[in-house]
Design an enzyme around this catalytic site. Structure first.
Site, PDB file in Angstrom:
ATOM      1  N   LYS A   1      -1.886  -1.678  -4.119  1.00  0.00           N
ATOM      2  CA  LYS A   1      -2.911   0.108  -3.778  1.00  0.00           C
ATOM      3  C   LYS A   1      -2.936   1.345  -4.069  1.00  0.00           C
ATOM      4  O   LYS A   1      -1.384   0.833  -3.476  1.00  0.00           O
ATOM      5  CB  LYS A   1      -3.425  -0.170  -2.386  1.00  0.00           C
TER       6      LYS A   1
ATOM      7  N   LYS B   1       1.137  -1.263   0.147  1.00  0.00           N
ATOM      8  CA  LYS B   1      -0.139  -0.363   0.190  1.00  0.00           C
ATOM      9  C   LYS B   1       0.896   1.209   0.089  1.00  0.00           C
ATOM     10  O   LYS B   1       1.593   1.484   1.466  1.00  0.00           O
ATOM     11  CB  LYS B   1      -0.604  -0.031   1.179  1.00  0.00           C
TER      12      LYS B   1
HETATM   13 ZN   LIG Z   1      -5.390   4.163   8.388  1.00  0.00          ZN
END
Ligand SMILES: [Zn+2]
Length: 342
Positions: free
Chosen positions: A264, A211
């Site tokens: 992501k 992420k």
């Molecule tokens: Zn968070």
């Protein structure tokens, strides 16, 4: 080689200097194109993210994300039912709590908004897969993804315990998959141990494994009211410049027992997605994030782009790059379009 074979052997140039290899041959009609299409989207590829809040009859539009709302549980059920009727198999729940505090207490409260929302969906539509976000940032008054030390730094190890409590509480409420997004080191192992100890070894963990810190999360933070009050998340989310480190993050989460590995955001990181697909046998998820949605919506509203075509092109690129699961705010729109095209 005989003269005959020489004449028939494939070469870039055919008779009179024209090409023998003509890739256009298989593009001549819609039917031919459909026969050789490599990547086909279906509604079952999608997970629909939803923002749920306390109250009754709430359906507050999220301004930078046209078509998306903060909803109370009664309206959440309508959203989930609509998604299900379009063939979308799963929702991903984010909570907007009534109160925030420095420990993010509502995240792991058995009667927190996510826990109540999960119970309501599973009761009304047991077939719907409920994925729950496991993080503290929507619940902390400072807006960071974990608890802070006296120096204001996110304390990795004491956060792990709270994330595990959150996941166990959500799974007890009926969550089918828990999805930790805090980017704490060791969070997958902490959740796995917590779930196993609580007698729920069957609950899968979908890891937000790589992420990246990203400007494309901007609209989400307005939607989830989770903008950090001070500082940013660069000390725990990844630097967007680092592809090799992303693979280490994915590897680590795989070793800790993740059942699904996520990349992501999606569009600015399709290379990471493609490498993840090549390197791991795990199901791979990609999050088509809020900023990716908002950009397309804004351009379409201005009449600058064909929204439906651009949406399908975007989602196809994410699947082609290697995603088995696409988390997208376009889930309902895309499913509707795919059904009417199909
Ligand atoms: Zn968070």
């Amino acid at each position: 080689m005989s003269e005959l074979l020489k004449r028939r052997a494939p070469s870039a140039e055919g008779a009179a200097g024209f090409p023998q290899v003509r890739l256009r041959r298989m593009r001549q009609s819609a039917t031919l194109r459909s026969m050789v299409r490599e990547t086909v989207l279906t509604p079952s590829d999608f997970v629909y993210p939803l923002f749920v809040t306390h109250g009754q009859g709430v359906r507050t539009p999220i301004l930078p994300m046209p078509g998306q709302f903060q909803v109370s549980i009664d309206n959440l059920l309508k959203e989930a039912a609509e998604a299900q009727s379009l063939g979308v198999p799963a929702v991903l729940l984010f909570g907007v709590p009534s109160d925030k505090d420095d420990m993010g207490t509502e995240a792991y409260d058995d009667h927190g908004i996510i826990q109540e929302a999960t119970r309501a969906i599973k009761q009304a539509m047991p077939e719907m897969v409920v994925v729950t976000d496991v993080c503290l940032c929507e619940y902390t008054d400072h807006g960071h993804c974990g608890v802070l030390t006296h120096d204001g730094v996110v304390d990795n190890d004491s956060t792990l315990e709270l994330l595990a409590r959150t996941a166990v509480s959500q799974a007890r409420a009926g969550a089918d998959i828990v999805a930790p997004s805090a980017m704490m080191d060791g969070q997958i192992a902490a959740l796995r141990a917590g779930l196993d100890d609580a007698g729920m070894p069957e609950i899968p963990v979908m890891a937000y494994a790589s992420k990246f810190t990203s400007a494309f999360y901007g609209p989400f933070r307005i939607a989830a009211e989770s903008t950090p009050k001070s500082g940013d998340r660069k000390a725990y989310q990844m630097d967007g410049a680092n592809g090799r480190e992303a693979l280490r993050e994915l590897e680590q989460d795989a070793l800790e027992g993740a059942d699904v590995l996520m990349v992501k955001p999606a569009l600015a990181y399709l290379d990471i997605l493609s490498q993840a697909r090549a390197r791991f046998e795990h199901p791979i998820a990609a999050y088509n994030v809020s900023g990716e949605y908002s950009m397309l919506k804004a351009a379409a509203a201005a009449g600058w782009i064909d929204e439906d075509a651009a949406m399908l092109e975007m989602l196809t690129s994410i699947k082609r790059a290697g995603a088995d699961i696409i988390i997208t705010y376009f889930a309902k729109d895309a499913a509707r379009l795919l059904r009417s095209n199909g």
